[in-house]
Structure formats: C-alpha cells, structure tokens
Design an enzyme around this catalytic site. Structure first.
Site, PDB file in Angstrom:
ATOM      1  N   GLU A   1     -43.186  61.281 -39.523  1.00  8.21           N
ATOM      2  CA  GLU A   1     -43.322  60.662 -38.209  1.00  8.21           C
ATOM      3  C   GLU A   1     -44.058  61.638 -37.289  1.00  8.21           C
ATOM      4  O   GLU A   1     -43.816  62.836 -37.305  1.00  8.21           O
ATOM      5  CB  GLU A   1     -41.929  60.372 -37.657  1.00  8.21           C
ATOM      6  CG  GLU A   1     -41.907  59.719 -36.299  1.00  8.21           C
ATOM      7  CD  GLU A   1     -40.490  59.506 -35.787  1.00  8.21           C
ATOM      8  OE1 GLU A   1     -40.222  58.474 -35.173  1.00  8.21           O
ATOM      9  OE2 GLU A   1     -39.637  60.410 -36.004  1.00  8.21           O
TER      10      GLU A   1
ATOM     11  N   LYS B   1     -41.507  50.632 -36.547  1.00 10.35           N
ATOM     12  CA  LYS B   1     -40.123  51.097 -36.398  1.00 10.35           C
ATOM     13  C   LYS B   1     -39.300  50.116 -35.564  1.00 10.35           C
ATOM     14  O   LYS B   1     -39.672  49.768 -34.438  1.00 10.35           O
ATOM     15  CB  LYS B   1     -40.128  52.478 -35.746  1.00 10.35           C
ATOM     16  CG  LYS B   1     -38.770  53.164 -35.661  1.00 10.35           C
ATOM     17  CD  LYS B   1     -38.961  54.547 -35.035  1.00 10.35           C
ATOM     18  CE  LYS B   1     -37.673  55.337 -34.946  1.00 10.35           C
ATOM     19  NZ  LYS B   1     -37.913  56.651 -34.289  1.00 10.35           N
TER      20      LYS B   1
ATOM     21  N   CYS C   1     -37.394  57.485 -39.493  1.00 10.61           N
ATOM     22  CA  CYS C   1     -36.498  58.345 -38.720  1.00 10.61           C
ATOM     23  C   CYS C   1     -35.171  57.671 -38.364  1.00 10.61           C
ATOM     24  O   CYS C   1     -34.292  57.549 -39.216  1.00 10.61           O
ATOM     25  CB  CYS C   1     -37.230  58.855 -37.476  1.00 10.61           C
ATOM     26  SG  CYS C   1     -36.493  60.346 -36.740  1.00 10.61           S
TER      27      CYS C   1
END
Length: 289
Positions: free
Chosen positions: A46, A121, A165
């Site tokens: 990321e 995301k 993440c």
C-alpha cells in the site's frame, strides 16, 4: 535464480516518501531483483507510489489509472515478463473534478502489461489511539470506500484474493474470497508501528489459518516523513499459519516464497474446516432472538 518446480512470489518492503520518482526507482530495483531471483509475481505494498505528508499533498499527487505512474508499471511488467501486485495506488475518484476524493486501489498487472483486476479498498482506517503511540488517522476524510470485492485472480502462482491493509481486520472478507476460489490472500499494507507491533503477525496468521490459504503481505517500513512511520515486517504465511518469509524492520527488501499449492490442498483435506462450517443463518441466529 530459483530452480524450484514451484512458482515463486516476491513480497516486497519499501519506505515510500512524498517523492514519487524516488519511490518508483526503489520499487523498480526491488522488482528487477525479484525477477532475477526467479519470481513470477511481485507484490508491492500500500502506498507504493507515495505517502503524502498532508491531506492536500496526498490529493495533489494522486493520478488516474491512465496516468504516468500506472503506465510505467505496466511497461515494467511487460518488459520484465513478470506479474505485479500494486498494493495501494492513490487513484482519483470518478467525480474527482467536483469532490476531490480518491480510491485506495489494488491493481493486478499481468506479464503482458495488461491491468487484469482493480480492487478498491472497502474498509477505511479511521482511528484515534492516543495511548498507542499517538496514532491518529482518518482515511475517510479523502478516500472513497470501494463498492465491492472482486473475484480472485488466476495468476502464475495460483488464485489470488485481493485486500488492502485495514481489510485484514475483517475475517468476513477473507472467508468470502476463499469461498470464491482464493488459494492466496494478499494484504499489502502500511501498518503503523503501534498497531503493527501488537497485531500485524497475529492477524496475518489468523487469516491464513481460518481460510487455509497462503497469505502474502507486502509492507511499508520506517519513517516516511516527520508525521508518519510504518512497522515493516512484510510477511508470507503458509496455509498452516507458519511464517515462511519476513523482511524484518531494518529497511527495504524482498522475501522470496515458493508457492506450493499442494500445501493448500493437503491442509484443507486433512482439516476440512470449510465443509464443517454451518450456513450463514446459523451464525446469525442469535440476532433474531
């Protein structure tokens, strides 16, 4: 150069800054090193493109998928003949001109230089942890949550399910990807030092054990600018939950991992957890009582 009969994945660790050109040079060196060592797919974390020092800088440096940064990586993949996981690209949103908001996008590029999947995301990191190193991040202030999961992608190392993440903290996401054929889960990240020390390895191993998948997690490391540092320890975990690669906390690097899908099949056959799982209604039964 790897001589294994199993495909090799390269899990990378970088220290991105607001300097996009320096970041590209660092990532390019790691990808070239990984390819020379026999990797058929390389995973970048990321924020591989940059980590901005302010909301304004983060937005100003963002690009569309058709911009220069992604174009350079598609060309790199094609020239080196390697698949790439770009683990969190600052992608300008569809209404950029009016709302100045971005997506955090995980891009998969094949060895022909084609973009074959983009996952945006879906869980955004908004956290105030004053007693845990002063962590204060509000990703939703400038990031649009992705609308949906994307199907696992068939790659030279196996079927890869995409997360980013903070998605790691939501086991439902990993289980959904596993149900849809994932053999490998990937969580490119920029974990803070405080949350990384407490939770990073535990969460990655838990997701591997629950889904009986390989888990590959490229990571950011070190100080990005005066306001932010990352934990490091880019990890690879096998389907039994054993850590099989760790880049440590001392700087950029690459962990090479042989992906033996027989380990996935053996683990699932010997402990058939998914067959033993009850239907969704069973687990939500308490909500109806």
């Amino acid at each position: 150069m790897s001589t294994s009969s199993h495909p090799v994945a390269a899990v990378c660790q970088v220290r991105a800054t607001p300097d996009k050109e320096a970041n590209y040079s660092s990532c390019k060196r790691l990808v070239e090193e990984a390819k020379q060592s026999g990797a058929s797919m390389v995973f970048l974390p990321e924020g591989f493109d940059y980590i901005g020092s302010s909301r304004g800088e983060t937005l100003a440096l963002s690009e569309s998928l058709a911009g220069d940064t992604v174009s350079r990586y598609t060309r790199m993949a094609r020239e080196l003949g390697v698949w790439l996981s770009l683990g969190g690209f600052h992608e300008r949103g569809h209404d950029w001109e009016t709302d100045q908001r971005i997506y955090n996008s995980h891009i998969i590029i094949n060895d022909k230089g084609d973009i074959v999947s983009v996952y945006r995301k879906s869980h955004l990191f908004d956290a105030e942890l004053p007693g845990r190193g002063g962590v204060s991040l509000r990703e939703s202030a400038f990031t649009i949550p992705g609308p949906s999961l994307v199907p696992p992608v068939q790659t030279p190392i196996g079927k890869v399910g995409l997360g980013i993440c903070y998605d790691l903290r939501f086991p439902e996401l990993s289980l959904a990807l596993q149900r849809n054929g994932a053999e490998i889960l990937t969580f490119p990240s920029a974990f803070t030092v405080a949350t990384g020390a407490a939770h990073w390895e535990v969460l990655l191993r838990a997701r591997a054990i629950e889904t009986q998948c390989f888990v590959l997690a490229a990571a950011q490391v070190g100080q990005h600018h005066e306001k932010r540092s990352s934990y490091g320890h880019a990890l690879a975990v096998d389907p039994w939950g054993t850590v099989v690669g760790d880049c440590g906390a001392d700087g950029a690097g690459v962990a090479l991992v042989q992906i033996d899908l027989e380990k996935v099949r053996d683990t699932r056959r010997n402990m058939p957890v998914q067959q033993h799982r009850r239907d969704t209604a069973f687990y939500y039964g308490l909500d109806q009582s």
